[in-house]
Design a protein around this motif. Structure first.
Motif, mmCIF file in Angstrom:
data_model
loop_
_atom_site.group_PDB
_atom_site.id
_atom_site.type_symbol
_atom_site.label_atom_id
_atom_site.label_comp_id
_atom_site.label_asym_id
_atom_site.label_seq_id
_atom_site.Cartn_x
_atom_site.Cartn_y
_atom_site.Cartn_z
ATOM 1 N N UNK A 1 -18.109 -15.015 15.342
ATOM 2 C CA UNK A 1 -17.064 -14.122 14.827
ATOM 3 C C UNK A 1 -17.628 -13.345 13.643
ATOM 4 N N UNK A 2 -17.545 -12.004 13.725
ATOM 5 C CA UNK A 2 -18.149 -11.187 12.665
ATOM 6 C C UNK A 2 -17.165 -10.164 12.104
ATOM 7 N N UNK A 3 -17.301 -9.922 10.806
ATOM 8 C CA UNK A 3 -16.477 -8.922 10.125
ATOM 9 C C UNK A 3 -17.360 -7.911 9.411
ATOM 10 N N UNK A 4 -16.829 -6.722 9.220
ATOM 11 C CA UNK A 4 -17.567 -5.700 8.475
ATOM 12 C C UNK A 4 -17.670 -6.122 7.008
ATOM 13 N N UNK A 5 -18.733 -5.700 6.356
ATOM 14 C CA UNK A 5 -18.942 -6.034 4.947
ATOM 15 C C UNK A 5 -18.275 -4.950 4.086
ATOM 16 N N UNK A 6 -16.955 -4.910 4.145
ATOM 17 C CA UNK A 6 -16.213 -3.896 3.392
ATOM 18 C C UNK A 6 -14.865 -4.492 3.005
ATOM 19 N N UNK A 7 -13.886 -3.657 2.770
ATOM 20 C CA UNK A 7 -12.573 -4.171 2.367
ATOM 21 C C UNK A 7 -11.493 -3.293 2.983
ATOM 22 N N UNK A 8 -10.278 -3.835 3.038
ATOM 23 C CA UNK A 8 -9.136 -3.066 3.542
ATOM 24 C C UNK A 8 -7.897 -3.410 2.723
ATOM 25 N N UNK A 9 -7.042 -2.415 2.563
ATOM 26 C CA UNK A 9 -5.759 -2.604 1.870
ATOM 27 C C UNK A 9 -4.665 -2.016 2.748
ATOM 28 N N UNK A 10 -3.557 -2.738 2.867
ATOM 29 C CA UNK A 10 -2.401 -2.239 3.622
ATOM 30 C C UNK A 10 -1.211 -2.119 2.662
ATOM 31 N N UNK A 11 -0.610 -0.944 2.618
ATOM 32 C CA UNK A 11 0.599 -0.716 1.820
ATOM 33 C C UNK A 11 1.756 -0.534 2.797
ATOM 34 N N UNK A 12 2.767 -1.380 2.669
ATOM 35 C CA UNK A 12 3.920 -1.270 3.570
ATOM 36 C C UNK A 12 4.862 -0.186 3.050
ATOM 37 N N UNK A 13 5.229 0.720 3.931
ATOM 38 C CA UNK A 13 6.242 1.728 3.604
ATOM 39 C C UNK A 13 7.554 1.221 4.180
ATOM 40 N N UNK A 14 8.510 0.973 3.300
ATOM 41 C CA UNK A 14 9.779 0.362 3.714
ATOM 42 C C UNK A 14 10.924 1.345 3.512
ATOM 43 N N UNK A 15 12.082 0.970 4.018
ATOM 44 C CA UNK A 15 13.305 1.743 3.778
ATOM 45 C C UNK A 15 13.910 1.229 2.467
ATOM 46 N N UNK A 16 14.250 2.151 1.573
ATOM 47 C CA UNK A 16 14.793 1.746 0.275
ATOM 48 C C UNK A 16 16.011 0.839 0.499
ATOM 49 N N UNK A 17 16.048 -0.273 -0.212
ATOM 50 C CA UNK A 17 17.139 -1.235 -0.041
ATOM 51 C C UNK A 17 16.699 -2.494 0.677
ATOM 52 N N UNK A 18 15.579 -2.414 1.423
ATOM 53 C CA UNK A 18 15.011 -3.591 2.082
ATOM 54 C C UNK A 18 14.662 -4.614 1.008
ATOM 55 N N UNK A 19 14.889 -5.911 1.141
ATOM 56 C CA UNK A 19 15.293 -6.592 2.373
ATOM 57 C C UNK A 19 16.800 -6.824 2.509
ATOM 58 N N UNK A 20 17.637 -6.149 1.692
ATOM 59 C CA UNK A 20 19.076 -6.444 1.749
ATOM 60 C C UNK A 20 19.772 -5.508 2.729
ATOM 61 N N UNK A 21 19.925 -4.240 2.356
ATOM 62 C CA UNK A 21 20.568 -3.300 3.282
ATOM 63 C C UNK A 21 19.904 -1.940 3.133
ATOM 64 N N UNK A 22 19.808 -1.239 4.215
ATOM 65 C CA UNK A 22 19.083 0.039 4.207
ATOM 66 C C UNK A 22 19.563 0.868 5.389
ATOM 67 N N UNK A 23 19.321 2.188 5.266
ATOM 68 C CA UNK A 23 19.700 3.090 6.363
ATOM 69 C C UNK A 23 18.513 3.277 7.304
ATOM 70 N N UNK A 24 18.812 3.650 8.529
ATOM 71 C CA UNK A 24 17.757 3.879 9.535
ATOM 72 C C UNK A 24 17.979 5.248 10.186
#
Ligand code: GLY
Length: 423
Positions: free
Chosen positions: A321-344
């Motif tokens: 099993x091999x991985x690249x010698x680098x890095x990654x970042x994930x930023x979640x874009x959510x609906x304002x109000x998450x995790x309680x209530x939000x519009x869709x």
């Protein structure tokens, strides 16, 4: 070969994207999928808990391999149902998925086999739990025993807060029957790390590390969410720590599950706390993490389908099993109000700037097609992942790419990966 992926979130989009890279694969279906997964797979409108309909679909389409992304179907026994029908499926059987499905089971397993974890007590009577809290050391952690969409863990700073938590979980049933039992656990401090591991029932092969950010607000404030962003690798999870965890946590967990007659095949997700007394297990999950997968798979060089096949066939020891010698970042874009209530239902723009060959990925979580456009359809909407030569570069790229996307009520944390400044 034909592959069916079960689920419809950002994790399943990352799995579908990576499976699509495999030269072994001709066709991918995803049930139920989402608007982004539709670019890598044919989405079929069957729910993840409709086991008979899913198995009938797999038989009709002559699916060679089914991959389950989500915890609910695994814990409810989808693998057993598929195997009874002679279908090849990747994931643990019900009797092994209990390692995620019951916190009381996993804590008892660790205690019995000497796997390092926080001290705890389990209660099925709320009055006994409340009595215990009278003298317990604070802060303290309450965990609903069963599955609760990743939200069944409460960190309580004092007895008053903890008692209110016990009432919510065990009396008001805030998380349904998941709260029939509650684990009350010592609070641990340190760096949290997620390590996803391939398991074939005998061997265990950890992937590169990652770190999630579970709270809704910057600076780890606000409510617990399904995860607001991740980075990989964790600079705090060194090679020495990895080797120690292999000997004291990963291999002993596989052996413990075998000794209990619950052989684990699939992805074992080990949530660790790197404490001053050494690494300890915070939790186990029986599947890929979300959004850990969105930073781990883009860095994986190895063919994911070959790894799935090796886990099913018990040949993991032969794989590299091999991985690249680098890095990654994930930023979640959510609906304002998450995790309680939000519009869709708001139109999303900006997808055309993402190109995976340039190291930018837009994994869809809560999206759907409506009137010819892609619109928001959930609390967590997208996971914007970017790679870079190191974590700082990846973070700068991820936040740059997060600005390419636009939708009404877009919300994100601004400090994903900030911990790396202290490394
Ligand atoms: N990111 C945490 C989880 O997948 O449970």
């Amino acid at each position: 070969m034909k592959v069916l992926i079960i689920g419809g979130g950002g994790r399943e989009h990352a799995i579908a994207w990576k499976v699509a890279k495999s030269p072994l694969v001709d066709k991918i279906y995803c049930a139920p999928g989402n608007a982004g997964i539709a670019s890598d797979a044919e989405c079929v409108p069957i729910g993840a808990m409709e086991f008979d309909a899913l198995a009938d679909f797999a038989l009709e389409k002559k699916i060679d391999l089914t991959v389950v992304g989500m915890d609910d179907p695994l814990c409810a026994g989808i693998v057993d149902v598929f195997e009874e029908k002679g279908l090849r499926i990747f994931g643990p059987r019900k009797n092994a998925a209990i390692i995620e499905g019951s916190k009381a089971f996993s804590k008892d397993l660790m205690k019995k086999y000497g796997i390092p974890t926080a001290q705890y007590e389990t209660f099925d009577d709320p009055l006994k739990a409340l009595e215990y809290l009278e003298t317990a050391k604070m802060p303290i952690v309450l965990k609903a025993d069963g599955l609760a969409l990743g939200k069944g863990v409460l960190i309580c700073k004092d007895a008053q807060e903890a008692k209110a938590g016990v009432r919510q979980i065990m009396e008001d049933k805030k998380f349904g029957s998941a709260g029939d039992k509650t684990v009350i656990e010592q609070f641990m401090t340190g760096r949290e790390v997620s390590v996803l591991c391939f398991c074939d029932g005998k061997d265990i092969v950890p992937m590169t590390s990652a770190q999630d950010h579970k709270r809704a607000g910057d600076g780890d404030t606000g409510l617990n969410t399904g995860g607001m962003g991740t980075f990989s690798p964790s600079p705090f999870y060194t090679k020495e720590i990895d080797a120690w965890c292999m000997d004291h946590i990963y291999k002993p967990t596989v052996a413990a599950m075998n000794a209990e007659g619950r052989t684990f095949k699939g992805i074992l997700f080990v949530g660790l706390m790197l404490t001053d007394d050494g690494p300890k297990v915070l939790e186990y999950n029986a599947r890929f993490g979300d959004p850990e997968t969105q930073v781990v798979l883009p860095r994986m060089k190895t063919d994911l389908v070959e790894m799935f096949e090796a886990c099913i066939d018990g040949t993991l020891a032969q794989k590299k099993l091999e991985f690249e010698d680098n890095a990654a970042v994930c930023v979640v874009l959510a609906s304002d109000g998450y995790p309680v209530s939000y519009e869709k239902g708001f139109a999303i723009s900006g997808f055309d700037r993402f190109h995976d060959d340039e190291g930018y990925y837009c994994f869809h979580a809560g999206t759907k097609f409506a009137d010819g456009q892609i619109v928001t359809n959930g609390g967590r909407v997208l996971g914007v992942t970017a790679k870079g030569a190191d974590l700082k570069a990846a973070r700068a790229n991820a936040y740059k790419a997060a600005e390419w996307i636009d939708f009404k009520n877009k919300y994100m944390r601004h400090d994903i990966g900030k911990a790396i400044d202290e490394a």
